[in-house]
Write a protein that holds these residues in place. Structure first.
Motif, PDB file in Angstrom:
ATOM      1  N   UNK A 148       0.802  -1.209   0.000  1.00  0.00           N
ATOM      2  CA  UNK A 148       0.000   0.000   0.000  1.00  0.00           C
ATOM      3  C   UNK A 148       0.844   1.272   0.000  1.00  0.00           C
ATOM      4  N   UNK A 149       2.121   1.139   0.375  1.00  0.00           N
ATOM      5  CA  UNK A 149       2.987   2.323   0.399  1.00  0.00           C
ATOM      6  C   UNK A 149       4.437   1.886   0.378  1.00  0.00           C
ATOM      7  N   UNK A 150       5.304   2.827   0.102  1.00  0.00           N
ATOM      8  CA  UNK A 150       6.743   2.588   0.060  1.00  0.00           C
ATOM      9  C   UNK A 150       7.454   3.848   0.558  1.00  0.00           C
ATOM     10  N   UNK A 151       8.402   3.674   1.494  1.00  0.00           N
ATOM     11  CA  UNK A 151       9.177   4.799   2.015  1.00  0.00           C
ATOM     12  C   UNK A 151      10.656   4.536   1.768  1.00  0.00           C
ATOM     13  N   UNK A 152      11.346   5.531   1.227  1.00  0.00           N
ATOM     14  CA  UNK A 152      12.784   5.374   0.957  1.00  0.00           C
ATOM     15  C   UNK A 152      13.458   6.747   1.015  1.00  0.00           C
ATOM     16  N   UNK A 153      14.770   6.711   1.177  1.00  0.00           N
ATOM     17  CA  UNK A 153      15.567   7.944   1.188  1.00  0.00           C
ATOM     18  C   UNK A 153      15.962   8.292  -0.232  1.00  0.00           C
ATOM     19  N   UNK A 154      16.069   9.590  -0.471  1.00  0.00           N
ATOM     20  CA  UNK A 154      16.314  10.056  -1.832  1.00  0.00           C
ATOM     21  C   UNK A 154      17.207  11.287  -1.747  1.00  0.00           C
ATOM     22  N   UNK A 155      18.366  11.204  -2.354  1.00  0.00           N
ATOM     23  CA  UNK A 155      19.309  12.323  -2.360  1.00  0.00           C
ATOM     24  C   UNK A 155      19.204  13.023  -3.712  1.00  0.00           C
ATOM     25  N   UNK A 156      18.877  14.312  -3.668  1.00  0.00           N
ATOM     26  CA  UNK A 156      18.637  15.014  -4.930  1.00  0.00           C
ATOM     27  C   UNK A 156      19.003  16.480  -4.802  1.00  0.00           C
ATOM     28  N   UNK A 157      19.242  17.089  -5.967  1.00  0.00           N
ATOM     29  CA  UNK A 157      19.523  18.524  -6.018  1.00  0.00           C
ATOM     30  C   UNK A 157      18.219  19.281  -6.232  1.00  0.00           C
ATOM     31  N   UNK A 158      18.019  20.298  -5.428  1.00  0.00           N
ATOM     32  CA  UNK A 158      16.878  21.181  -5.619  1.00  0.00           C
ATOM     33  C   UNK A 158      17.406  22.607  -5.548  1.00  0.00           C
ATOM     34  N   UNK A 159      17.192  23.348  -6.627  1.00  0.00           N
ATOM     35  CA  UNK A 159      17.739  24.707  -6.749  1.00  0.00           C
ATOM     36  C   UNK A 159      19.257  24.708  -6.648  1.00  0.00           C
ATOM     37  N   UNK A 160      19.872  23.618  -7.180  1.00  0.00           N
ATOM     38  CA  UNK A 160      21.320  23.540  -7.194  1.00  0.00           C
ATOM     39  C   UNK A 160      21.945  23.124  -5.874  1.00  0.00           C
ATOM     40  N   UNK A 161      21.141  22.839  -4.864  1.00  0.00           N
ATOM     41  CA  UNK A 161      21.649  22.460  -3.548  1.00  0.00           C
ATOM     42  C   UNK A 161      21.287  21.009  -3.280  1.00  0.00           C
ATOM     43  N   UNK A 162      22.269  20.224  -2.816  1.00  0.00           N
ATOM     44  CA  UNK A 162      22.028  18.820  -2.531  1.00  0.00           C
ATOM     45  C   UNK A 162      21.224  18.699  -1.239  1.00  0.00           C
ATOM     46  N   UNK A 163      20.102  17.990  -1.327  1.00  0.00           N
ATOM     47  CA  UNK A 163      19.226  17.812  -0.175  1.00  0.00           C
ATOM     48  C   UNK A 163      18.964  16.327   0.044  1.00  0.00           C
ATOM     49  N   UNK A 164      18.625  16.018   1.295  1.00  0.00           N
ATOM     50  CA  UNK A 164      18.232  14.660   1.632  1.00  0.00           C
ATOM     51  C   UNK A 164      16.714  14.639   1.822  1.00  0.00           C
ATOM     52  N   UNK A 169       5.591   6.829  -1.098  1.00  0.00           N
ATOM     53  CA  UNK A 169       4.787   6.719  -2.315  1.00  0.00           C
ATOM     54  C   UNK A 169       3.557   5.871  -2.026  1.00  0.00           C
ATOM     55  N   UNK A 170       2.382   6.386  -2.446  1.00  0.00           N
ATOM     56  CA  UNK A 170       1.119   5.660  -2.315  1.00  0.00           C
ATOM     57  C   UNK A 170       0.546   5.435  -3.712  1.00  0.00           C
ATOM     58  N   UNK A 171       0.375   4.204  -4.170  1.00  0.00           N
ATOM     59  CA  UNK A 171      -0.278   3.966  -5.464  1.00  0.00           C
ATOM     60  C   UNK A 171      -1.754   4.377  -5.384  1.00  0.00           C
ATOM     61  N   UNK A 172      -2.235   5.027  -6.405  1.00  0.00           N
ATOM     62  CA  UNK A 172      -3.643   5.433  -6.476  1.00  0.00           C
ATOM     63  C   UNK A 172      -4.107   5.257  -7.910  1.00  0.00           C
ATOM     64  N   UNK A 173      -4.625   4.058  -8.195  1.00  0.00           N
ATOM     65  CA  UNK A 173      -5.023   3.766  -9.570  1.00  0.00           C
ATOM     66  C   UNK A 173      -3.799   3.737 -10.462  1.00  0.00           C
ATOM     67  N   UNK A 174      -3.855   4.548 -11.567  1.00  0.00           N
ATOM     68  CA  UNK A 174      -2.708   4.637 -12.468  1.00  0.00           C
ATOM     69  C   UNK A 174      -1.729   5.716 -12.028  1.00  0.00           C
ATOM     70  N   UNK A 175      -2.016   6.391 -10.944  1.00  0.00           N
ATOM     71  CA  UNK A 175      -1.185   7.499 -10.481  1.00  0.00           C
ATOM     72  C   UNK A 175      -0.435   7.113  -9.208  1.00  0.00           C
TER      73      UNK A 175
END
Length: 550
Positions: A148-164, A169-175
């Motif tokens: 029904x859900x999935x939780x994970x860590x994700x390291x990504x850049x937002x506005x050029x700054x590395x964030x944790x 994620x919750x599935x909802x139909x095709x979305x």
């Protein structure tokens, strides 16, 4: 309320269906009764009407039900949007290609992007990360396992700054509904806390935190060791009352803590009590931590064990007292023979009788000798405190013979029988100069304080041991020491008998030198029977010294 109202609408439809059905039956019955001549056609008409009415009513019910579902879905969607817009974390909805189709208000505030700017863009266009394949793999596993859900860590850049990020994620139909929480600051705080904890646990000072009820809620390892605590909740959480003596606790409550509340910190010297009841003097700092309203949240304290400093302070007081006493006694004892010599010289200058002059010069020599012995004793004290240890193999037989030779001119030295027995296994090593001071003082006392009214005065020396420890026993049959003098016999300038014309430094020097060698001394004596002096001195390993030099 919606469910209840829905039940009313459904009942109304059923009632309408029954009414329409009843009306239809009544109408059919009317036709039937008025067309009995052609009964076959009447039955056909009757059946067709019944079927038509049922179909019409069922279609009405379906249309009504679908309309109701549309209303409910619209209401639920509006409620969902309202709910998501009030979430403080980023919440977005992506289609099966991970393109944004919804972006809540918190997402706009945190990212700075309006929904119109990111609509239709992929999730990775905004949250750029090298871990996208891993994310897709996790989502694929979630779908396969129908989770029904999935939780994970994700390291990504937002506005050029590395964030944790922490993403759920919750599935909802095709979305997919994404709940994105920026945990960068949280991780930084955790890292800072971990570093702080490592510092607190590495410090040699006690660090503790006490709540407003006086309970100890944290204590570092140094504090646990200092107070002999068991590292579990039942002991570490001793109260402020239990950690301090009553007088100290009273002072903390009435003086120290109020001062910290007013000025932020308080510093001074207090005492702690260990779990075994031992009192430890400490230098303590108390810090009052207040909330935004100025109310006390908790108290932290830093304390350093100053037992050694206090001991050194007491020793310094003792040394200063001894120094004052030493200066007074030394000046007096040095001045006495000098005064005597000066007086004898003045008398000699006016004396013409040769015999008397010789007698005066003899007195001068005795005073000079006494002065010399006194100076030698002072030098022995200085040498013992100042000189470094000089370890060498010790031949006790040679040591005793040389000492006896140096003392052979003492009064009555020729009438005492000195014997020795040495049974040491292996080579004993120690400081020869200090051993000479010990042996010379003990042997000279046996010579000076022998009983002159007997003819068999003796001193026996028995030495036994091994390279690790020697035990030397000196036994004489001299005048002995009075019982009330035994406790003070090792004090500086103390003379145990009226017959003594010495400085009162001999046994003080012996005890000081033995303590310097990490040994110990015992003395047993009886008046008119004699004295037994026992010394034990640990050896020094020459091999160990060689290994250290290598």
């Amino acid at each position: 309320m919606t469910i209840f109202q829905g039940d009313i609408n459904r009942n109304t439809v059923i009632l309408r269906l029954f009414l329409l059905s009843g009306t239809s039956l009544a109408f059919a019955f009317f036709i039937f009764t008025n067309s009995y001549e052609d009964s076959f056609y009447s039955y056909l008409i009757f059946t067709a009407l019944i079927i038509a009415l049922v179909v019409i009513n069922l279609l009405s019910l379906r249309v009504f039900t679908q309309s109701r579902k549309d209303v409910i879905n619209k209401v639920n969607a509006d409620n969902m949007v309202t709910l998501l817009d009030n979430i403080s974390d980023i919440c977005c909805i992506c289609d099966k290609d991970f393109r944004f189709i919804y972006w809540n208000k918190a997402a706009e505030e945190i990212s700075g992007y309006k929904f119109e700017e990111i609509a239709g863009k992929r999730f990775d266009d905004l949250f750029k990360s090298a871990s996208t394949p891993e994310r897709d793999k996790l989502i694929g596993q979630m779908i396969m396992e129908k989770r029904k859900s999935l939780t994970f860590s994700y390291e990504a850049f937002m506005k050029g700054i590395l964030n944790q990020f922490e993403i759920t994620v919750f599935p909802s139909g095709d979305n997919y509904i994404y709940l994105v929480r920026n945990i960068t600051d949280k991780l930084l705080i955790e890292q800072q806390n971990n570093r702080t904890n490592k510092i607190l646990e590495a410090t040699s000072d006690l660090v503790a935190m006490v709540n407003v009820q006086g309970q100890n809620v944290y204590m570092n390892n140094a504090g646990v060791r200092l107070l002999d605590e068991k590292n579990d909740d039942s002991n570490v959480r001793r109260s402020l009352v239990e950690m301090h003596p009553p007088d100290v606790y009273k002072y903390l409550i009435t003086e120290a803590i109020p001062y910290a509340l007013k000025h932020g910190t308080w510093q001074g010297e207090t005492r702690f009590i260990t779990s075994e009841g031992k009192t430890i003097p400490v230098s303590q700092v108390i810090i009052a931590h207040l909330d935004s309203q100025g109310h006390l949240e908790y108290i932290s304290t830093i304390a350093r064990d100053i037992s050694k400093e206090k001991q050194a302070e007491e020793e310094l007081k003792k040394i200063n007292f001894e120094l004052d006493h030493f200066v007074y006694r030394a000046s007096h004892d040095l001045r006495a023979p000098l005064t005597s010599i000066r007086g004898l010289v003045e008398i000699s200058l006016e004396e013409r009788d040769t015999q008397k002059l010789k007698q005066y010069m003899s007195f001068v020599g005795d005073s000079a000798k006494k002065l010399d012995n006194y100076i030698i004793n002072l030098l022995s004290i200085s040498r013992n405190d100042r000189l470094e240890m000089e370890q060498r193999p010790i031949d006790f037989s040679i040591l005793i013979q040389e000492t006896i030779e140096e003392l052979r001119f003492l009064k009555n030295a020729d009438r005492i029988n000195i014997s020795w027995d040495i049974s040491c296994e292996g080579q004993f090593c120690s400081d020869l100069i200090r051993l000479k001071i010990i042996f010379k003082n003990i042997i000279s006392n046996a010579i000076k304080y022998q009983r002159v009214n007997i003819t068999n005065s003796f001193l026996s020396i028995n030495i036994s041991g091994d390279p690790q420890l020697i035990r030397a026993v000196f036994t004489d049959n001299g005048i002995g020491i009075q019982e009330d003098s035994k406790e003070r016999i090792f004090d500086m300038f103390y003379r145990g008998t009226e017959l003594s014309d010495g400085s009162g430094l001999g046994l003080y020097i012996v005890k000081s030198v033995i303590e310097k060698l990490k040994g110990r001394i015992q003395l047993h004596s009886k008046i008119s029977e004699g004295t037994t002096t026992i010394i034990e001195i640990p050896g020094y390993s020459m091999k160990k010294d060689t290994d250290q030099e290598l």
